[in-house]
Enzyme design. Structure first.
Site, mmCIF file in Angstrom:
data_model
loop_
_atom_site.group_PDB
_atom_site.id
_atom_site.type_symbol
_atom_site.label_atom_id
_atom_site.label_comp_id
_atom_site.label_asym_id
_atom_site.label_seq_id
_atom_site.Cartn_x
_atom_site.Cartn_y
_atom_site.Cartn_z
ATOM 1 N N HIS A 304 0.882 -1.148 0.023
ATOM 2 C CA HIS A 304 -0.063 -0.182 -0.066
ATOM 3 C C HIS A 304 0.790 1.206 -0.030
ATOM 4 O O HIS A 304 0.758 2.197 -0.759
ATOM 5 C CB HIS A 304 -0.925 -0.013 1.277
ATOM 6 C CG HIS A 304 -1.911 1.018 1.494
ATOM 7 N ND1 HIS A 304 -3.070 1.112 1.331
ATOM 8 C CD2 HIS A 304 -1.401 2.459 1.742
ATOM 9 C CE1 HIS A 304 -3.487 2.344 1.798
ATOM 10 N NE2 HIS A 304 -2.460 3.382 1.872
ATOM 11 N N GLU A 305 1.858 1.273 1.271
ATOM 12 C CA GLU A 305 2.616 2.467 1.069
ATOM 13 C C GLU A 305 3.369 2.641 -0.067
ATOM 14 O O GLU A 305 3.741 3.912 -0.847
ATOM 15 C CB GLU A 305 3.640 2.458 2.297
ATOM 16 C CG GLU A 305 2.636 2.435 3.631
ATOM 17 C CD GLU A 305 1.568 3.557 3.760
ATOM 18 O OE1 GLU A 305 1.931 4.873 3.232
ATOM 19 O OE2 GLU A 305 0.546 3.373 4.357
ATOM 20 N N ASP A 317 -5.547 7.866 -1.608
ATOM 21 C CA ASP A 317 -6.375 6.955 -0.754
ATOM 22 C C ASP A 317 -7.843 7.607 -1.089
ATOM 23 O O ASP A 317 -8.278 8.378 -0.362
ATOM 24 C CB ASP A 317 -5.965 7.255 0.859
ATOM 25 C CG ASP A 317 -4.589 6.442 1.030
ATOM 26 O OD1 ASP A 317 -4.604 5.436 0.817
ATOM 27 O OD2 ASP A 317 -3.849 7.124 1.490
ATOM 28 N N TYR A 320 -10.779 3.424 2.174
ATOM 29 C CA TYR A 320 -10.002 2.403 3.214
ATOM 30 C C TYR A 320 -10.933 1.277 3.551
ATOM 31 O O TYR A 320 -12.198 1.219 3.370
ATOM 32 C CB TYR A 320 -9.726 3.041 4.548
ATOM 33 C CG TYR A 320 -8.555 4.112 4.510
ATOM 34 C CD1 TYR A 320 -7.384 3.889 4.013
ATOM 35 C CD2 TYR A 320 -8.804 5.426 4.671
ATOM 36 C CE1 TYR A 320 -6.423 4.808 3.898
ATOM 37 C CE2 TYR A 320 -8.001 6.404 4.724
ATOM 38 C CZ TYR A 320 -6.589 6.162 4.141
ATOM 39 O OH TYR A 320 -5.751 7.265 4.115
HETATM 40 ZN ZN LIG Z 1 -2.597 5.316 2.042
#
Ligand SMILES: [Zn+2]
Length: 354
Positions: A304-305, A317, A320
């Protein structure tokens, strides 16, 4: 950053379904001056007002009432978009505790310095608009507060302000921008991590590499099964090639770039990065309690990062959590291929899909 924190601003302890239905939250933005010199900070005031007769709920991280950890503004300079360079986090799917309630008729105001998050080192005519997607909560919450992200949420925008800014260095984000990453290609280094944390992160990086290898195997074979459509939506050749290029870049970064993991963060969420500062990943509390592999895991958090860095995939983003990401794939595939959690879930592939 210059933030006014709010006192006594918390989610009501109990509420009834149906209280969320009215569309009555507005955002406005103002500045004290419309011409800023080289020595001026770029300060805006944002006000959120409930103009309806019922309480309105808003995700905390889509408000300016705290440390800003998402892009909350659309900024242009001479008509061109100015990229957000602030923090991008990985958070769990929202629960009731992640919302502020704004009672009917109430307004809350925050003051924000923008040049720490948007590059304002260049002179020009800027427009600034408060703009956040998925900002609002409608009647999709169950009383336990566990189902907030199941419905396509709304957005919240202010009018745009015009301001003339004299560029200067250093200002804001530019002043903080680090030198190019150092370290050997493919190396993993640590900042403020204990020996045991270092060993955990080394395993997490291996898990992330396995996920990115597996994702590249799938996409390299041009498979278009449920695994792809679940997270990225209906097939189109251009979106597919974008996703494929993202995972080629993610794999390349894990294999060949110098990665630094910093363990000093004590936030409750998983991790964060600054997209203009590859390849430094800050891991936070939820990272340490996550499983090594599978849904919302340590390995997946690193995927993700890594996807956020502009030199990798430059993702954002938008939502979530698995249910939010799955809904986004159906409602808006163009955003799904730009959503970091969608990449994480495709990489984690849990439960496994063909
Ligand atoms: Zn993120």
């Amino acid at each position: 950053m210059n933030l006014k924190h709010l006192g006594g601003f918390a989610l009501a302890a109990s509420f009834s379904l149906g209280a969320f239905a009215a569309d009555g939250l507005t955002a406005s933005i103002s500045m004290d001056k419309r011409t800023l010199g080289a020595s001026d900070d770029v300060v805006v005031h944002v006000t959120l007002t409930n103009t309806s007769a019922v309480p309105q709920y808003v995700l905390k991280w889509h408000t300016p009432f705290g440390e800003i950890e998402e892009s909350l503004f659309d900024v242009t300079r001479d008509g061109a978009k100015v990229a957000y360079e602030g923090l991008h986090a990985k958070r769990p799917a929202p629960t009731a505790a992640d919302y502020y309630v704004i009672q009917p008729g109430k307004s809350y105001k925050a003051t924000v310095e923008l040049s720490q998050m948007y590059n304002m080192s260049i002179s020009g005519d800027y427009t600034i608009r408060y703009s956040t997607k998925s900002a609002k909560l409608f009647s999709n919450a169950d009383p336990s507060g566990r189902a907030f992200d199941k419905k396509q949420p709304d957005s919240l925008q202010s009018d745009a302000l015009s301001v003339s800014i004299e560029g200067t260095l250093p200002r804001g984000a530019i002043a903080k921008a680090p030198a190019d990453p150092v370290g050997l290609a493919g190396s993993l280094s640590f900042s403020k991590c204990t020996a045991s944390q270092q060993s955990t992160i080394t395993s997490a990086k291996s898990a992330a590499q396995n996920m990115s290898n597996d994702a590249n195997g799938y996409l390299g074979a041009n498979k278009t099964g449920q695994r792809y459509t679940k997270w990225f939506g209906s097939y189109s050749s251009s979106r597919y090639s974008t996703v494929k290029s993202h995972f080629v870049a993610i794999k390349d970064a894990f294999d060949n770039k110098p990665i630094t993991v910093d363990c000093s963060c004590k936030k409750s969420y998983y991790a964060y990065v600054y997209p203009t500062q590859p390849y430094k990943i800050y891991v936070c509390n939820a990272f340490w309690s996550a499983p090594m592999t599978g849904t919302d895991s340590k390995g997946g958090t690193l995927v993700h990062e890594m996807s956020h860095f502009n030199v990798v995939a430059g993702t954002d983003d938008h939502v979530y959590g698995q249910s939010g990401a799955a809904s986004l794939a159906i409602s808006n595939p163009a955003q799904a291929i730009d959503n970091a959690d969608s990449h994480e879930y495709f990489g984690e592939n849990t439960p496994a899909l063909p």
